[in-house]
Design a protein around this motif. Structure first.
Motif, PDB file in Angstrom:
ATOM      1  N   LYS A  50      60.645  -6.237  -1.233  1.00  0.00           N
ATOM      2  CA  LYS A  50      61.125  -5.093  -0.451  1.00  0.00           C
ATOM      3  C   LYS A  50      62.152  -4.286  -1.241  1.00  0.00           C
ATOM      4  CE  LYS A  50      63.337  -3.740   3.822  1.00  0.00           C
ATOM      5  NZ  LYS A  50      64.060  -4.147   5.009  1.00  0.00           N
ATOM      6  N   HIS A  51      62.889  -4.949  -2.124  1.00  0.00           N
ATOM      7  CA  HIS A  51      63.922  -4.274  -2.920  1.00  0.00           C
ATOM      8  C   HIS A  51      63.588  -4.289  -4.410  1.00  0.00           C
ATOM      9  CE1 HIS A  51      66.521  -3.513   0.469  1.00  0.00           C
ATOM     10  NE2 HIS A  51      66.176  -4.703   0.919  1.00  0.00           N
ATOM     11  N   GLY A  52      62.306  -4.445  -4.723  1.00  0.00           N
ATOM     12  CA  GLY A  52      61.859  -4.401  -6.115  1.00  0.00           C
ATOM     13  C   GLY A  52      62.115  -5.671  -6.889  1.00  0.00           C
ATOM     14  N   PHE A  89      65.658  -7.991 -10.590  1.00  0.00           N
ATOM     15  CA  PHE A  89      65.724  -6.778  -9.773  1.00  0.00           C
ATOM     16  C   PHE A  89      65.764  -5.566 -10.692  1.00  0.00           C
ATOM     17  CE2 PHE A  89      67.580 -10.054  -7.102  1.00  0.00           C
ATOM     18  CZ  PHE A  89      67.033  -9.795  -5.858  1.00  0.00           C
ATOM     19  N   ASP A 138      72.092  -2.218  -7.713  1.00  0.00           N
ATOM     20  CA  ASP A 138      72.023  -1.733  -6.332  1.00  0.00           C
ATOM     21  C   ASP A 138      70.884  -2.389  -5.559  1.00  0.00           C
ATOM     22  OD1 ASP A 138      74.236  -0.114  -6.730  1.00  0.00           O
ATOM     23  OD2 ASP A 138      73.046   1.690  -7.113  1.00  0.00           O
ATOM     24  N   ALA A 139      69.752  -2.597  -6.211  1.00  0.00           N
ATOM     25  CA  ALA A 139      68.611  -3.236  -5.542  1.00  0.00           C
ATOM     26  C   ALA A 139      68.934  -4.683  -5.189  1.00  0.00           C
ATOM     27  CB  ALA A 139      67.366  -3.157  -6.428  1.00  0.00           C
ATOM     28  N   ALA A 199      71.299  -4.636  -2.287  1.00  0.00           N
ATOM     29  CA  ALA A 199      70.569  -4.227  -1.084  1.00  0.00           C
ATOM     30  C   ALA A 199      69.758  -5.391  -0.519  1.00  0.00           C
ATOM     31  CB  ALA A 199      69.669  -3.034  -1.389  1.00  0.00           C
ATOM     32  N   TRP A 200      69.119  -6.172  -1.391  1.00  0.00           N
ATOM     33  CA  TRP A 200      68.368  -7.356  -0.956  1.00  0.00           C
ATOM     34  C   TRP A 200      69.305  -8.342  -0.267  1.00  0.00           C
ATOM     35  CZ3 TRP A 200      69.293 -12.260  -3.186  1.00  0.00           C
ATOM     36  CH2 TRP A 200      68.472 -13.279  -2.717  1.00  0.00           C
ATOM     37  N   SER A 201      70.459  -8.555  -0.846  1.00  0.00           N
ATOM     38  CA  SER A 201      71.414  -9.526  -0.332  1.00  0.00           C
ATOM     39  C   SER A 201      72.022  -9.111   1.002  1.00  0.00           C
ATOM     40  CB  SER A 201      72.526  -9.729  -1.362  1.00  0.00           C
ATOM     41  OG  SER A 201      73.516 -10.581  -0.875  1.00  0.00           O
ATOM     42  N   ASP A 230      70.678  -6.646   3.196  1.00  0.00           N
ATOM     43  CA  ASP A 230      69.726  -6.000   4.105  1.00  0.00           C
ATOM     44  C   ASP A 230      69.721  -6.705   5.462  1.00  0.00           C
ATOM     45  OD1 ASP A 230      67.460  -5.077   5.493  1.00  0.00           O
ATOM     46  OD2 ASP A 230      66.274  -4.886   3.658  1.00  0.00           O
TER      47      ASP A 230
END
Length: 93
Positions: A29-31, A59, A63-64, A67-69, A71
């Motif tokens: 979802k976050h690459g 990742f 930032d990705a 964001a995963w952490s 979300d």
């Protein structure tokens, strides 16, 4: 590309199996993706406490990974991972 190092000391293997079923989609979802995972370790230096499972997560950028952490839609996935046992994740960089 940026990496995160995940260390798990598993005391609930059933929860880990459930987590593995959803972890890939949560990362994607976050690459992110699992670059490597293992249960076998060789200490090269020092005397670290080795986890039961270690994984290198990739990742696209910092930032990705953050964001995963953080979300909120993935809160249940992270809770499931933590329910498998001790879970530490370090962002490298």
């Amino acid at each position: 590309m940026i990496y995160a190092y995940a260390m798990l000391t598993v005391n609930n293997p059933d929860a880990l199996v459930e987590y593995r079923d959803v972890a890939g989609a949560a990362l994607a979802k976050h690459g992110g993706k699992v670059e490597s995972a293992t249960r076998e370790f060789t200490v090269l230096d020092g005397a670290p406490e080795a986890p039961n499972v270690a994984a290198l997560l990739g990742f696209p950028d910092r930032d990705a990974a953050i964001a995963w952490s953080t979300d909120p839609e993935l809160a249940d996935v992270h809770t499931l991972r933590r329910s498998a046992g001790a879970s530490d994740i370090l962002l490298l960089g």
